[in-house]
Motif scaffolding. Sequence first.
Motif, mmCIF file in Angstrom:
data_model
loop_
_atom_site.group_PDB
_atom_site.id
_atom_site.type_symbol
_atom_site.label_atom_id
_atom_site.label_comp_id
_atom_site.label_asym_id
_atom_site.label_seq_id
_atom_site.Cartn_x
_atom_site.Cartn_y
_atom_site.Cartn_z
ATOM 1 N N PRO A 282 80.030 88.546 27.976
ATOM 2 C CA PRO A 282 78.899 89.162 28.759
ATOM 3 C C PRO A 282 78.386 89.574 26.933
ATOM 4 O O PRO A 282 76.897 89.485 26.856
ATOM 5 C CB PRO A 282 78.964 90.512 29.287
ATOM 6 N N GLU A 283 79.205 89.868 25.512
ATOM 7 C CA GLU A 283 78.410 90.261 25.342
ATOM 8 C C GLU A 283 77.776 89.161 24.165
ATOM 9 O O GLU A 283 76.873 89.444 23.215
ATOM 10 C CB GLU A 283 79.552 90.286 23.930
ATOM 11 N N LEU A 284 78.305 88.091 24.244
ATOM 12 C CA LEU A 284 77.207 86.860 23.303
ATOM 13 C C LEU A 284 75.898 86.700 24.038
ATOM 14 O O LEU A 284 74.671 87.277 23.878
ATOM 15 C CB LEU A 284 77.711 85.303 24.162
ATOM 16 N N TRP A 285 75.333 87.248 25.729
ATOM 17 C CA TRP A 285 74.259 87.330 25.801
ATOM 18 C C TRP A 285 73.226 88.775 25.578
ATOM 19 O O TRP A 285 72.027 88.788 24.665
ATOM 20 C CB TRP A 285 74.274 87.680 27.620
ATOM 21 N N ARG A 286 74.121 89.431 25.213
ATOM 22 C CA ARG A 286 73.358 91.173 24.836
ATOM 23 C C ARG A 286 73.570 90.892 22.949
ATOM 24 O O ARG A 286 72.260 90.935 22.480
ATOM 25 C CB ARG A 286 74.641 92.119 25.175
ATOM 26 N N GLY A 287 74.009 89.514 22.402
ATOM 27 C CA GLY A 287 73.859 89.481 21.011
ATOM 28 C C GLY A 287 72.502 89.102 21.012
ATOM 29 O O GLY A 287 71.530 88.726 20.215
ATOM 30 N N MET A 288 72.746 87.707 21.648
ATOM 31 C CA MET A 288 71.573 86.711 21.483
ATOM 32 C C MET A 288 69.676 88.259 21.751
ATOM 33 O O MET A 288 69.059 87.575 21.362
ATOM 34 C CB MET A 288 70.823 85.801 22.889
ATOM 35 N N LYS A 289 69.956 88.692 22.922
ATOM 36 C CA LYS A 289 69.049 90.118 23.139
ATOM 37 C C LYS A 289 68.858 90.464 22.102
ATOM 38 O O LYS A 289 67.584 90.649 21.410
ATOM 39 C CB LYS A 289 69.190 90.886 24.370
ATOM 40 N N ASP A 290 69.831 90.903 21.354
ATOM 41 C CA ASP A 290 69.421 92.016 20.747
ATOM 42 C C ASP A 290 69.264 91.205 19.116
ATOM 43 O O ASP A 290 68.388 92.122 18.218
ATOM 44 C CB ASP A 290 71.464 93.072 20.018
ATOM 45 N N GLY A 292 66.711 88.846 19.028
ATOM 46 C CA GLY A 292 65.419 88.379 19.453
ATOM 47 C C GLY A 292 65.637 87.112 19.791
ATOM 48 O O GLY A 292 64.396 86.599 19.882
ATOM 49 N N LEU A 293 66.578 86.518 20.211
ATOM 50 C CA LEU A 293 66.943 85.215 19.793
ATOM 51 C C LEU A 293 66.495 85.108 21.262
ATOM 52 O O LEU A 293 66.016 83.870 22.007
ATOM 53 C CB LEU A 293 68.780 84.004 20.038
ATOM 54 N N LEU A 294 66.262 85.527 22.434
ATOM 55 C CA LEU A 294 66.373 85.715 23.863
ATOM 56 C C LEU A 294 65.254 86.707 24.182
ATOM 57 O O LEU A 294 66.634 88.061 23.407
ATOM 58 C CB LEU A 294 67.027 85.669 24.795
ATOM 59 N N PRO A 295 63.962 86.632 25.010
ATOM 60 C CA PRO A 295 63.881 88.370 25.153
ATOM 61 C C PRO A 295 64.164 89.023 26.050
ATOM 62 O O PRO A 295 65.530 88.356 26.915
ATOM 63 C CB PRO A 295 62.541 87.515 26.259
ATOM 64 N N GLU A 296 64.307 90.445 25.489
ATOM 65 C CA GLU A 296 64.811 91.220 26.480
ATOM 66 C C GLU A 296 65.265 91.101 28.322
ATOM 67 O O GLU A 296 65.306 91.532 28.842
ATOM 68 C CB GLU A 296 64.451 92.909 26.063
ATOM 69 N N ASP A 297 63.124 90.909 28.739
ATOM 70 C CA ASP A 297 63.939 90.513 30.556
ATOM 71 C C ASP A 297 64.106 89.524 30.719
ATOM 72 O O ASP A 297 64.240 89.062 31.840
ATOM 73 C CB ASP A 297 62.190 91.054 30.619
#
Length: 305
Positions: A282-290, A292-297
């Motif tokens: 799960p940390e990978l997806w969290r890292g993408m959001k942190d 800015g590579l993925l939107p937070e929502d």
Amino acid sequence: MFASVDGGQARATIDAAWDLGVRLYDTAPVYGYGRSETRTGLALGPRPRDEYVLCTKVGRLIEPDGPDTQSIWADPPSGVGPRLDYRYPAVIRSVEQSLERLGLDRVDVLHVHDPDQDYPTALAEAYRALADLRNAGVIRAVSLGVNHADVAARFIREAPAPGPDCVLLAGRYTMLDQSGLADLLPLCRQREIAVMAAGVFQSGLLAEPRTGAAYGYSRVPDALLSRVRALRDLCHRYDVPPLAAAIQFAFGHPAVATVVVGARKPHEVDESSALLAYPIPPELWRGMKDTGLLPEDVPTPSGDS
């Protein structure tokens, strides 16, 4: 597409998918100007018909000297080509031709292919033809095959009830492009329309960043290349193959029922299966959001949103 594939290799590729448990197959008349349907039918014909779901498309008739050719098909059959036609009689004829090429007595899902090419006719006539086939029990589901999320959302809202059952969305719900999230995917979830997410490798751009033609560009913009490289670097930091993240990302949205990937060789099917099963922290997806590579929502497979 782009490179020639012989019949034996095509059959071996479908056989490999079957052996891995794949039971949904998607083809279209325009793919190789009938060749894809023919080869799909040869490979699936001996299989128990009730054990798989077969999808094909309408909107292009394959006929002698069809004028609406595309340069992406390698070594197409000589003397024939596609002709765009979304009128009711053409759709019925297209289904008849598809069944003849497939050598089967039915298909399960019919997509209106690229309805934006002639939207008024696709909505008024192609959809009506598919709805009539569904009502008659000839097909199980009416669908759209689209590259533009806004077109699909408009079509769903404007189609007479009960409307489409599913949507094949290519390249618009991926790690690089979440435009399907703005309207289409929430609409599909609300109406219980199954989404088939395709094009998740973004024309190969996520597999191998380059400056050549990909992702609809003659040259990939520098900003997009930088984003791709950042995504890949973050994946490597967590020891995750970037394509594993690409395949699994779309499943984070509850409207997505399946991810559709292509293959021209058996080992590519094996690789996609392994990528689907690859454990992603799960940390990978969290890292993408942190970063800015993925939107937070954006919903992710871990349930983080």
